[in-house]
Design an enzyme around this catalytic site. Structure first.
Site, PDB file in Angstrom:
ATOM      1  N   ASP A   1       0.844  -1.201   0.000  1.00 13.39           N
ATOM      2  CA  ASP A   1       0.000   0.000   0.000  1.00 13.39           C
ATOM      3  C   ASP A   1       0.873   1.242   0.000  1.00 13.39           C
ATOM      4  O   ASP A   1       1.983   1.220   0.530  1.00 13.39           O
ATOM      5  CB  ASP A   1      -0.864   0.018   1.266  1.00 13.39           C
ATOM      6  CG  ASP A   1      -1.572  -1.308   1.484  1.00 13.39           C
ATOM      7  OD1 ASP A   1      -2.435  -1.636   0.670  1.00 13.39           O
ATOM      8  OD2 ASP A   1      -1.227  -2.019   2.455  1.00 13.39           O
TER       9      ASP A   1
ATOM     10  N   TYR B   1       2.348   2.367   3.248  1.00 17.90           N
ATOM     11  CA  TYR B   1       3.492   1.611   3.788  1.00 17.90           C
ATOM     12  C   TYR B   1       4.751   2.331   3.307  1.00 17.90           C
ATOM     13  O   TYR B   1       5.409   1.901   2.366  1.00 17.90           O
ATOM     14  CB  TYR B   1       3.417   0.180   3.250  1.00 17.90           C
ATOM     15  CG  TYR B   1       4.341  -0.817   3.918  1.00 17.90           C
ATOM     16  CD1 TYR B   1       4.057  -1.353   5.173  1.00 17.90           C
ATOM     17  CD2 TYR B   1       5.491  -1.262   3.273  1.00 17.90           C
ATOM     18  CE1 TYR B   1       4.890  -2.295   5.768  1.00 17.90           C
ATOM     19  CE2 TYR B   1       6.335  -2.203   3.856  1.00 17.90           C
ATOM     20  CZ  TYR B   1       6.027  -2.708   5.103  1.00 17.90           C
ATOM     21  OH  TYR B   1       6.861  -3.640   5.677  1.00 17.90           O
TER      22      TYR B   1
HETATM   23  O1  LIG Z   1       4.217  -9.581   0.353  1.00 20.52           O
HETATM   24  C1  LIG Z   1       4.079  -8.563   1.046  1.00 20.52           C
HETATM   25  C2  LIG Z   1       2.820  -8.084   1.436  1.00 20.52           C
HETATM   26  C3  LIG Z   1       2.769  -6.955   2.212  1.00 20.52           C
HETATM   27  N1  LIG Z   1       3.908  -6.294   2.595  1.00 20.52           N
HETATM   28  C4  LIG Z   1       3.824  -5.074   3.405  1.00 20.52           C
HETATM   29  C5  LIG Z   1       3.313  -3.912   2.571  1.00 20.52           C
HETATM   30  C6  LIG Z   1       1.871  -3.785   2.933  1.00 20.52           C
HETATM   31  O2  LIG Z   1       1.398  -2.479   2.751  1.00 20.52           O
HETATM   32  C7  LIG Z   1       1.903  -4.240   4.398  1.00 20.52           C
HETATM   33  C8  LIG Z   1       0.590  -4.766   4.884  1.00 20.52           C
HETATM   34  O3  LIG Z   1       0.136  -5.734   3.983  1.00 20.52           O
HETATM   35  P1  LIG Z   1      -1.365  -6.189   3.891  1.00 20.52           P
HETATM   36  O4  LIG Z   1      -2.266  -5.060   4.202  1.00 20.52           O
HETATM   37  O5  LIG Z   1      -1.544  -6.951   2.638  1.00 20.52           O
HETATM   38  O6  LIG Z   1      -1.341  -7.253   5.048  1.00 20.52           O
HETATM   39  P2  LIG Z   1      -2.144  -7.444   6.395  1.00 20.52           P
HETATM   40  O7  LIG Z   1      -1.863  -8.811   6.847  1.00 20.52           O
HETATM   41  O8  LIG Z   1      -3.557  -7.032   6.175  1.00 20.52           O
HETATM   42  O9  LIG Z   1      -1.295  -6.482   7.269  1.00 20.52           O
HETATM   43  P3  LIG Z   1      -1.480  -5.307   8.332  1.00 20.52           P
HETATM   44  O10 LIG Z   1      -2.405  -5.831   9.365  1.00 20.52           O
HETATM   45  O11 LIG Z   1      -0.060  -5.145   8.782  1.00 20.52           O
HETATM   46  O12 LIG Z   1      -1.994  -4.115   7.570  1.00 20.52           O
HETATM   47  O13 LIG Z   1       2.897  -5.263   4.446  1.00 20.52           O
HETATM   48  C9  LIG Z   1       5.139  -6.758   2.198  1.00 20.52           C
HETATM   49  O14 LIG Z   1       6.186  -6.197   2.503  1.00 20.52           O
HETATM   50  N2  LIG Z   1       5.196  -7.881   1.419  1.00 20.52           N
END
Ligand SMILES: O=c1ccn([C@H]2C[C@H](O)[C@@H](COP(=O)(O)OP(=O)(O)OP(=O)(O)O)O2)c(=O)[nH]1
Length: 144
Positions: free
Chosen positions: A82, A85
């Site tokens: 995103d 990030y």
């Molecule tokens: O393969 C990946 C996927 C995500 N990210 C980083 C960038 C992204 O903006 C952040 C959060 O990812 P996402 O929103 O897809 O994951 P989440 O599990 O929903 O995380 P969070 O609760 O940390 O927002 O993690 C990475 O470095 N590599």
């Protein structure tokens, strides 16, 4: 398209390179040497953080040769970065599952990314019927 601010966490990986006329996907490198056992999961550090342009996100996928060379699968299939990030600790990482014992050397190219425009804002309108001809549900094409 504005320039993209990029922070490198180490001088020991090559700088990112946009190769015009070949593929517009940009390779990403492991920023540490990582050893994995078969069946192990690790977040492989990619050694960079970026401030993506507003309204854009990045999609990270393995290189075509990654499985052949290292036997690793990207555990989330496609990583979404995103544009929020974008802080100094927000290093990109590749979640990886090892199907065999493997060592990935620092600076090895293991995945690739491109930026994409965010999808337009969506609202949902609940209905009883969609009012369209049905295709018969998932996997029905070509079946009697
Ligand atoms: O393969 C990946 C996927 C995500 N990210 C980083 C960038 C992204 O903006 C952040 C959060 O990812 P996402 O929103 O897809 O994951 P989440 O599990 O929903 O995380 P969070 O609760 O940390 O927002 O993690 C990475 O470095 N590599």
């Amino acid at each position: 398209m504005p320039e993209i601010k990029i922070k490198y966490f180490t001088e020991e990986i090559d700088k990112l390179e946009y190769i015009d006329g070949k593929s517009d996907w940009i390779d990403l490198r492991a920023s540490e040497t990582i050893t994995m056992k078969a069946g192990e999961f690790k977040l492989i550090p990619l050694g960079i953080a970026m401030e993506l342009p507003k309204g854009y996100e990045a999609h990270v996928v393995p290189r075509s040769s990654t499985f052949k060379n290292y036997g690793i699968l990207q555990a989330n299939s496609c990583g979404i970065i995103d544009c929020t990030y974008c802080g100094d600790e927000d290093m990109w990482r590749m979640p990886a599952y090892a199907t065999r014992d493997v060592t990935i050397q620092k600076n090895d190219r293991i995945c690739q990314f491109r930026i994409m425009e965010n999808q337009p804002k969506i609202t949902f309108n609940q209905v009883e019927s969609l009012g369209n001809v049905s295709r018969g549900g998932f996997g029905s094409t070509g079946k009697q």
